[in-house]
Structures are given as structure tokens and as C-alpha cells.
Scaffold this active site. Structure first.
Site, PDB file in Angstrom:
ATOM      1  N   ASP A 190      61.800  57.042   5.023  1.00 38.77           N
ATOM      2  CA  ASP A 190      62.397  55.711   4.940  1.00 38.77           C
ATOM      3  C   ASP A 190      61.586  54.534   5.510  1.00 38.77           C
ATOM      4  OD1 ASP A 190      64.203  57.666   4.298  1.00 38.77           O
ATOM      5  OD2 ASP A 190      65.821  56.902   5.518  1.00 38.77           O
ATOM      6  N   GLU A 427      65.441  66.676  14.774  1.00 41.48           N
ATOM      7  CA  GLU A 427      65.087  66.133  13.461  1.00 41.48           C
ATOM      8  C   GLU A 427      63.580  65.841  13.426  1.00 41.48           C
ATOM      9  OE1 GLU A 427      67.119  62.448  12.846  1.00 41.48           O
ATOM     10  OE2 GLU A 427      66.661  62.358  10.707  1.00 41.48           O
TER      11      GLU A 427
END
Ligand code: 2M8
Length: 465
Positions: A190, A427
Site C-alpha cells: 500500500d 505482520e
């Protein structure tokens, strides 16, 4: 989901890690699908689900197949696989923009029946690679599992074909071999500096205020994209909604249109996996030629994006008509696409090992940061601007194995396992300190751990019994 016991010999003394990975996947299991993370991401994400299926294939091939089946049940009429399928039971105020915001997508004549609602973006097409992994895993199982797996391939093959066809048509009207994205979320990386220049040209118009629920789920806001990035993300969503989620209208009017080299390379690799699936399901020669042609065109497209100075492949900004010069892991796209000339492979490996990436002397583990520390947009704690991502390490490991670079692949695998053993199922990780960042108990981190620990057992019949 059943708990599988693997022989100790397969796990190389990392039994605890395998058990924890199973636990993470089972905690995030929502029945026929898996949420990407317990609180930060309470929905089904497209490429997360593909990686999750790769991990689940080692535990239960039927459940792994179900993961993909659930996702593909929400495929659009165009063939698009949506980037998010929203969980109607997700707690209120848990994710923004959620189903309400994207409900407009249901108004599109191409959208699947809702609820559940979907977004109208997509993400990198890892799915055929995952479907093939399920088939390989079923090879070591009993006959019933093998029969179920072949039936699954027969069922998913036309859907995968439609998905890839969508990417090479709607998303590549120029027939360049490269897939266009119209939102950074579609890249999966992103807030990478890959998109900085193209995003800077997007002028944000009138927008109402919006919540940042994502910031509730991380220790420090610096781990997530900055407000200026989010404003642009939401502005782009507004424009996509205004265009009625119509691909052609978006293509005509949208201010952010970029050829994404990593997504395009994953599509090349996925087309190769689809060719293997086509073989198993005895697809027509015509379809196999078509898929082969898509893979070839993808490779040619990537070749044109090669930058001799950076030794990396660069994304291309269609609106500005120029390459986007940023040193990020996406630049290793040709490695992921595979079948490179010895010279090109040597250049890629040299770059990967260099101080710009995995050879940087300050790294906690010799794993490539998502953005090179030598890049101006690098930030060691901010999401895709520098941290190390297990899922990217998996992609590189898998690509190195396919390129015949077993030694390098093994070094990545071992370092990545050491990283997660020591720092947890995060993550992503700060590359210099190893600090776990973003979400805890991230599903795809657990999934790639299982594949790293157990994929050898696929080649040794009976080991994963
Ligand atoms: C991240 O993306 C979502 C938007 O799609 C977000 O930040 O809210 C990315 O890392 C993406 O690649 C990933 O699929 C998703 C869920 O893990 O999170």
C-alpha cells in the site's frame, strides 16, 4: 479444523513454531474462510487467502480448497476477484472503509449478489499457485483426498481462467503484458515509495472526515500509512465509486493508473501454475496456448521495465508517461516471473545480496527490507516503506527455488524462520532491530511458516501422514 501431528524429523526441531502457526490459523478461522488478522483485518482479503491456502494445504487439503472456494464465490462477472470480501459479523467500527462504504459496488451490474459486500479493487493473483499447492499436498494423502482435490481443480480452473483473463484484458487494454492498478491497495504494498510520485500528482478534493480504526490496533501510528496517504487512498475510492466501479470509465478518468510490475510478475508465475492445472484437468489445447501466450506476453512486458542502473524492474506511471524510480522489493519482479537469462538472474541476485537489500550490514536478519535503506522514502517502522515482510520472503524463497538457487533460497528460509521464532507471528518486522510490528497473529505469517517447515514433506510420500 483438524489439528495435524507431523513427524518430528520434518520439523527440524521447530515443533513449537509449527504448533503456534496452526493455532494462529485456527484462531482466525471463520468457518470456510480465514480473517487476515484478529482485530486489524477482520475480513477476507484476496491474496492473504491465497497464501493462507498454501499453509492450510499442509494441515487439511479440503479446508485449504474451501478457503479459495469461498473467495471465488464472490468473483465478479468480469472475472475480477475482489480484494476484500466483507465479514457481515465483523465488530462495528473495526475496519474502515468497510462494507457500508463499499456497498456501492453492489450497484454495479458486474458485482456478485450481496451481502456479503465486496470492494471493487483486486490484489495480486497468487490463487493459481495456491490451488496447485493444494493439489501437490493431496498427492501425499489418501485416495479420497486426492479425488476431492482433483474435483476441486476441475471446479476452480474455469474461475482461475476467468480471473487471469480479466487481468490481461480489462487491466491491460494496451496488451503490454503488464497489469494496471488504479489504487495502491491493489498492489498489496500500500504505502510503498513505489507509489509516492504517482500519488503526489493526485489532487484530493472535498471529502468528509473519516475514522482511522487501523490506528487502534498498532502500538504506534508510525507503523501505519500517514494521514496524507490515507486522504489520497480515500479520495481514489471516492472517484472509483463515482465512476460506478466501471472498469472502462475508471480507465478513462482516473488520476492514478500505474503498471504494477510485481503484480504482473505474480500473474506470469500464476499463469505457469494454471498451465499445470490445465494439464491435470485436461483443458483444451486452445486454452493452454492462451495461458502460455499470457505468460510470454507478461515476461516481455517486464523486460521493458528493466532498469540497468538500479538492476531492478520499475513500475510505470501511465498518467505521467514515465517509470517510477524507487528501490523496493517489487523490483525483483523478474525473479518472481522466472525463466530469466543467466545475465539477468545474476544481476537480480547481485542486487538482492547487495548492501541495498539483504546484504545491508545493519540488518537484524539477512532478509530484504520492503524498501531499500538506501532509498529516500525508506522508513524502518512504517508498513511497506522499510519493514521486512514474511510473505515477501516466502515469494522470494519460492522464486529462488524455481530459479535453481537452492542455497540462497535456504538462507532466506532459515533466516525467516529464525526471525519469527525469535520475534513472533507479526505482520511485519523492523529490519534493524527485529521488533515485531503491525498486527499480531497475522494469518499469512502463520501460513508461510507451515509451508517453510512442511513443503519438503510434499516430496517425501508418507511424511505428512
Ligand atoms: C494491508 O492492506 C489493507 C488494505 O487492503 C490495509 O492496510 O487496510 C496490506 O498489507 C495488504 O497487502 C494485505 O492484503 C492486507 C491484509 O493483510 O493489509
Amino acid at each position: 479444523m483438524q489439528v495435524k501431528i507431523f513427524p518430528r524429523s520434518v520439523l527440524e526441531g521447530r515443533e513449537g513454531l509449527a504448533v503456534r502457526a496452526q493455532e494462529v490459523l485456527s484462531q482466525n478461522d471463520m468457518g470456510g474462510w480465514t480473517r487476515a488478522a484478529p482485530t486489524l483485518y477482520p475480513h477476507q482479503w484476496s491474496w492473504d487467502s491465497a497464501f493462507i491456502a498454501v499453509g492450510l494445504a499442509h494441515l487439511d487439503t479440503r479446508r485449504a480448497a474451501q478457503e479459495l472456494r469461498t473467495l471465488f464465490a464472490h468473483q465478479w462477472k468480469t472475472g475480477k476477484v475482489p480484494h476484500i470480501v466483507f465479514n457481515p459479523k465483523a465488530p462495528p467500527h473495526s475496519y474502515y472503509p468497510g462494507a457500508d462504504h463499499w456497498a456501492c459496488a453492489a450497484a454495479s451490474p458486474d458485482a456478485p449478489p450481496a451481502p456479503p459486500y465486496t470492494s471493487c479493487l483486486c490484489q495480486p493473483p497468487v490463487h493459481a499457485i495456491a490451488a496447485l499447492r493444494i493439489w501437490e499436498a493431496a498427492g501425499g494423502e489418501h485416495e479420497k483426498a486426492r479425488t476431492e482435490a482433483i474435483n476441486f481443480l476441475r471446479e476452480i480452473y474455469p474461475r482461475l481462467l476467468a480471473w487471469h483473463r480479466y487481468l490481461v484484458t480489462f487491466r491491460d487494454p494496451e496488451h503490454s503484458g503488464l497489469v494496471t492498478i488504479y489504487h495502491p491497495w491493489a498492489s498489496g504494498t500500500d504505502n510503498s515509495p513505489r507509489w509516492d510520485d504517482a500519488l503526489a500528482a493526485v489532487e484530493v478534493g472535498e471529502m468528509s472526515t473519516y475514522p482511522r480504526y487501523d490506528l487502534q490496533n498498532v502500538d504506534d501510528p508510525s507503523e501505519r500509512p500517514a494521514s496524507a496517504d490515507y486522504d489520497r487512498y480515500l479520495w481514489l475510492v471516492k472517484l472509483i465509486k463515482r465512476a460506478g466501479c466501471d472498469e472502462r470509465a475508471i480507465y478513462r478518468s482516473h488520476p492514478f493508473l500505474v503498471k504494477d510490475v510485481l503484480l504482473s510478475a505474480i500473474l506470469v508465475a500464476a499463469n505457469e501454475a494454471l498451465l499445470e492445472i490445465a494439464e491435470v484437468v485436461e483443458a483444451s489445447d486452445e486454452e493452454r496456448d492462451l495461458i502460455d501466450g499470457w505468460a510470454g506476453r507478461g515476461r516481455q512486458g517486464l523486460e521493458k521495465c528493466w532498469d540497468e542502473k538500479l538492476n531492478l524492474c520499475l513500475d510505470y506511471d501511465l498518467r505521467a508517461g514515465r517509470p517510477l524510480r524507487a528501490r523496493t522489493v517489487a523490483g525483483f519482479a523478474p525473479l518472481v516471473a522466472g525463466r530469466q537469462s543467466p545475465e539477468r538472474l545474476a544481476a537480480l541476485l547481485g542486487e538482492l545480496d547487495s548492501t541495498a537489500f539483504a546484504g545491508h550490514p545493519g540488518l537484524r536478519w539477512p532478509l530484504p527490507p520492503s524498501t531499500s535503506p538506501n532509498e529516500t522514502g525508506f522508513h524502518p517502522r512504517s508498513y511497506w516503506r522499510g519493514p521486512t515482510w514474511p510473505v515477501v520472503n516466502w515469494l522470494l524463497w519460492w522464486s529462488l527455488l524455481r530459479a535453481g538457487e537452492a542455497g540462497r533460497a535456504e538462507r532466506i528460509r532459515r533466516s525467516a524462520l529464525d526471525q519469527i521464532s525469535s520475534d513472533g507471528f507479526a505482520e511485519y518486522f523492523e529490519p534493524f532491530t527485529g521488533e515485531p510490528l503491525g498486527s499480531n497473529s497475522q494469518s499469512w505469517t502463520a501460513a508461510v511458516i507451515l509451508d517453510w517447515l512442511l513443503s519438503d514433506s510434499l516430496r517425501e510420500p508418507g511424511m505428512a501422514a
